[in-house]
Design a protein around this motif. Structure first.
Motif, PDB file in Angstrom:
ATOM      1  N   PHE A 110     -19.372  -8.364  12.556  1.00  0.00           N
ATOM      2  CA  PHE A 110     -18.545  -9.533  12.277  1.00  0.00           C
ATOM      3  C   PHE A 110     -17.272  -9.179  11.526  1.00  0.00           C
ATOM      4  O   PHE A 110     -16.235  -9.826  11.697  1.00  0.00           O
ATOM      5  N   ASP A 111     -17.341  -8.141  10.675  1.00  0.00           N
ATOM      6  CA  ASP A 111     -16.148  -7.729   9.930  1.00  0.00           C
ATOM      7  C   ASP A 111     -15.008  -7.325  10.857  1.00  0.00           C
ATOM      8  O   ASP A 111     -13.834  -7.443  10.505  1.00  0.00           O
ATOM      9  N   ALA A 112     -15.370  -6.811  12.021  1.00  0.00           N
ATOM     10  CA  ALA A 112     -14.375  -6.226  12.920  1.00  0.00           C
ATOM     11  C   ALA A 112     -13.447  -7.268  13.538  1.00  0.00           C
ATOM     12  O   ALA A 112     -12.363  -6.924  14.011  1.00  0.00           O
ATOM     13  N   THR A 113     -13.863  -8.539  13.541  1.00  0.00           N
ATOM     14  CA  THR A 113     -13.059  -9.573  14.199  1.00  0.00           C
ATOM     15  C   THR A 113     -12.734 -10.759  13.291  1.00  0.00           C
ATOM     16  O   THR A 113     -12.028 -11.666  13.710  1.00  0.00           O
ATOM     17  N   ALA A 114     -13.231 -10.751  12.050  1.00  0.00           N
ATOM     18  CA  ALA A 114     -13.073 -11.914  11.172  1.00  0.00           C
ATOM     19  C   ALA A 114     -11.617 -12.220  10.849  1.00  0.00           C
ATOM     20  O   ALA A 114     -11.272 -13.380  10.583  1.00  0.00           O
ATOM     21  N   LEU A 115     -10.758 -11.214  10.879  1.00  0.00           N
ATOM     22  CA  LEU A 115      -9.336 -11.435  10.604  1.00  0.00           C
ATOM     23  C   LEU A 115      -8.547 -11.769  11.864  1.00  0.00           C
ATOM     24  O   LEU A 115      -7.321 -11.847  11.825  1.00  0.00           O
ATOM     25  N   GLY A 116      -9.256 -11.947  12.971  1.00  0.00           N
ATOM     26  CA  GLY A 116      -8.599 -12.361  14.204  1.00  0.00           C
ATOM     27  C   GLY A 116      -8.199 -11.237  15.133  1.00  0.00           C
ATOM     28  O   GLY A 116      -7.625 -11.488  16.197  1.00  0.00           O
ATOM     29  N   GLN A 117      -8.526 -10.000  14.766  1.00  0.00           N
ATOM     30  CA  GLN A 117      -8.146  -8.870  15.618  1.00  0.00           C
ATOM     31  C   GLN A 117      -9.251  -8.541  16.618  1.00  0.00           C
ATOM     32  O   GLN A 117     -10.387  -8.971  16.462  1.00  0.00           O
ATOM     33  N   GLU A 118      -8.881  -7.787  17.636  1.00  0.00           N
ATOM     34  CA  GLU A 118      -9.883  -7.256  18.562  1.00  0.00           C
ATOM     35  C   GLU A 118     -10.615  -6.103  17.872  1.00  0.00           C
ATOM     36  O   GLU A 118     -10.036  -5.393  17.036  1.00  0.00           O
ATOM     37  N   PRO A 119     -11.896  -5.900  18.198  1.00  0.00           N
ATOM     38  CA  PRO A 119     -12.618  -4.776  17.593  1.00  0.00           C
ATOM     39  C   PRO A 119     -11.925  -3.450  17.918  1.00  0.00           C
ATOM     40  O   PRO A 119     -11.480  -3.237  19.045  1.00  0.00           O
ATOM     41  N   TRP A 120     -11.823  -2.589  16.943  1.00  0.00           N
ATOM     42  CA  TRP A 120     -11.230  -1.283  17.170  1.00  0.00           C
ATOM     43  C   TRP A 120     -12.210  -0.379  17.902  1.00  0.00           C
ATOM     44  O   TRP A 120     -13.430  -0.496  17.754  1.00  0.00           O
ATOM     45  N   THR A 121     -11.679   0.527  18.678  1.00  0.00           N
ATOM     46  CA  THR A 121     -12.510   1.528  19.344  1.00  0.00           C
ATOM     47  C   THR A 121     -13.021   2.525  18.308  1.00  0.00           C
ATOM     48  O   THR A 121     -12.469   2.629  17.199  1.00  0.00           O
ATOM     49  N   PRO A 122     -14.063   3.271  18.624  1.00  0.00           N
ATOM     50  CA  PRO A 122     -14.524   4.306  17.695  1.00  0.00           C
ATOM     51  C   PRO A 122     -13.411   5.276  17.297  1.00  0.00           C
ATOM     52  O   PRO A 122     -13.328   5.675  16.127  1.00  0.00           O
ATOM     53  N   ARG A 123     -12.542   5.614  18.249  1.00  0.00           N
ATOM     54  CA  ARG A 123     -11.450   6.528  17.918  1.00  0.00           C
ATOM     55  C   ARG A 123     -10.489   5.888  16.911  1.00  0.00           C
ATOM     56  O   ARG A 123     -10.049   6.533  15.956  1.00  0.00           O
ATOM     57  N   GLU A 124     -10.162   4.611  17.123  1.00  0.00           N
ATOM     58  CA  GLU A 124      -9.244   3.961  16.195  1.00  0.00           C
ATOM     59  C   GLU A 124      -9.874   3.802  14.817  1.00  0.00           C
ATOM     60  O   GLU A 124      -9.189   3.951  13.790  1.00  0.00           O
ATOM     61  N   ARG A 125     -11.168   3.506  14.756  1.00  0.00           N
ATOM     62  CA  ARG A 125     -11.824   3.426  13.452  1.00  0.00           C
ATOM     63  C   ARG A 125     -11.747   4.764  12.723  1.00  0.00           C
ATOM     64  O   ARG A 125     -11.475   4.816  11.522  1.00  0.00           O
ATOM     65  N   ALA A 126     -11.945   5.847  13.479  1.00  0.00           N
ATOM     66  CA  ALA A 126     -11.848   7.180  12.879  1.00  0.00           C
ATOM     67  C   ALA A 126     -10.418   7.486  12.457  1.00  0.00           C
ATOM     68  O   ALA A 126     -10.182   8.082  11.396  1.00  0.00           O
ATOM     69  N   ASP A 127      -9.451   7.082  13.292  1.00  0.00           N
ATOM     70  CA  ASP A 127      -8.041   7.293  12.951  1.00  0.00           C
ATOM     71  C   ASP A 127      -7.679   6.563  11.658  1.00  0.00           C
ATOM     72  O   ASP A 127      -6.983   7.105  10.795  1.00  0.00           O
ATOM     73  N   ARG A 128      -8.126   5.323  11.552  1.00  0.00           N
ATOM     74  CA  ARG A 128      -7.813   4.540  10.364  1.00  0.00           C
ATOM     75  C   ARG A 128      -8.471   5.131   9.116  1.00  0.00           C
ATOM     76  O   ARG A 128      -7.843   5.211   8.047  1.00  0.00           O
ATOM     77  N   LEU A 129      -9.718   5.524   9.223  1.00  0.00           N
ATOM     78  CA  LEU A 129     -10.393   6.101   8.066  1.00  0.00           C
ATOM     79  C   LEU A 129      -9.706   7.392   7.628  1.00  0.00           C
ATOM     80  O   LEU A 129      -9.575   7.650   6.416  1.00  0.00           O
ATOM     81  N   ALA A 130      -9.246   8.173   8.597  1.00  0.00           N
ATOM     82  CA  ALA A 130      -8.579   9.432   8.277  1.00  0.00           C
ATOM     83  C   ALA A 130      -7.280   9.214   7.514  1.00  0.00           C
ATOM     84  O   ALA A 130      -6.833  10.101   6.783  1.00  0.00           O
ATOM     85  N   GLU A 131      -6.665   8.050   7.660  1.00  0.00           N
ATOM     86  CA  GLU A 131      -5.461   7.716   6.909  1.00  0.00           C
ATOM     87  C   GLU A 131      -5.807   6.963   5.626  1.00  0.00           C
ATOM     88  O   GLU A 131      -5.150   7.139   4.589  1.00  0.00           O
ATOM     89  N   PHE A 132      -6.830   6.147   5.691  1.00  0.00           N
ATOM     90  CA  PHE A 132      -7.232   5.290   4.579  1.00  0.00           C
ATOM     91  C   PHE A 132      -7.700   6.114   3.378  1.00  0.00           C
ATOM     92  O   PHE A 132      -7.280   5.872   2.226  1.00  0.00           O
TER      93      PHE A 132
END
Length: 300
Positions: A110-132
């Motif tokens: 539910f966290d993945a879409t609560a702000l109105g965005q489409e769920p991120w792909t596994p690659r994008e989640r990894a990309d974001r964490l690598a920057e975060f």
């Protein structure tokens, strides 16, 4: 080092209707740490009460003195490093330096879409964490940070006076893939796993331990690549997601056997869920308290 035993207290009860007493009881029972999930809602609890992690931990800090506190885990799904850093510094101050940040890539719940965005792909989640994670590391250790990244930005973000814990509060990085393990090796004071999710439904406890052993070995390789001693990364197992499910909490002997087998794999900390009736985390409260007060002595 002896094994440490910690718990997770899910934020599904009002503070004055059971939540406050649970955090205080966790300290009385001698748990090393008490964590909570950092979600907007979660699985079967979605249509019932669910409270925010940071306010809950702040309240818990006010009614405890020794218990470490933290998230298992926070993710970029609805967090921004600048805002999160400010909250963590405040929480670390209020608690007197008792906070650990569990952090991971998040999932597709539910966290993945609560702000109105489409769920991120596994690659994008990894990309974001690598920057975060590296940005959050800087925000918690430097007085002023400016940064322009692909996903996140900071402009002269001030975080004075910084954390009580120096150089910053510890990170416990949840990871099983190569990119996440590299983040754990470089930025983590601890590494967190729940085991191999592919084995949860049909695997055996033996297969689960073999998979976890492989994860530990991969963490060791990630540490070796940057010249870090893997022994300096504490290893945490969040239970309840291996094929054993709730069986380790059926008796003190069952838990000691379970924990001992994972201690042999190199784990420093085992985390068990506070019992929740009529849920996946249902357990006998008397057995749970016996485990809390007696298990570590048997494993030393």
């Amino acid at each position: 080092m002896s094994l440490r035993l910690s718990t997770v207290i899910l934020p599904y009860r009002r503070w004055h209707e059971g939540a406050r007493s649970a955090w205080m009881r966790a300290e009385e029972l001698g748990f090393h740490a008490a964590y909570t999930y950092d979600h907007l809602s979660w699985r079967s609890f979605r249509d019932g009460p669910w409270f925010g992690a940071i306010p809950t931990l702040t309240a818990a800090a006010a009614v405890t003195e020794r218990l470490r506190l933290g998230t298992l885990v926070t993710s970029p799904n609805f967090r921004h490093p600048v805002q999160l850093a400010k909250e963590l510094i405040s929480l670390d101050d209020i608690s007197g330096g008792r906070v650990t940040l569990g952090i991971g890539a998040g999932g597709t719940g539910f966290d993945a879409t609560a702000l109105g965005q489409e769920p991120w792909t596994p690659r994008e989640r990894a990309d974001r964490l690598a920057e975060f994670v590296p940005l959050l590391d800087r925000l918690l250790t430097e007085d002023s940070v400016s940064y322009e990244g692909h996903f996140y930005s900071a402009h002269e973000a001030r975080n004075i006076p910084g954390c009580v814990q120096r150089p910053r509060l510890p990170f416990a990085v949840a990871a099983t893939g190569p990119r996440g393990l590299k983040l754990a090796a470089r930025h983590g004071q601890a590494w967190v796993t729940t085991g191999d999710p592919k084995l949860y439904e049909t695997g055996t406890p033996e297969e689960s331990r073999a998979a976890i052993r492989g994860q530990v070995e991969k963490l060791g390789k990630a540490c070796a690549e940057i010249g870090r001693d893997a022994g300096t990364v504490e290893k945490t197992l969040l239970t309840g997601f291996t094929p054993d499910r709730g069986r380790p909490l059926e008796s003190l002997d069952a838990f000691v056997d379970f924990a001992g087998r994972h201690q042999e794999l190199g784990f420093d900390e085992i985390v068990i869920h506070w019992p929740i009736p009529d849920s996946d985390f249902a357990a006998n409260e008397k057995v749970f308290e016996q485990i809390a007060t007696e298990a570590v002595a048997q494993l030393s």
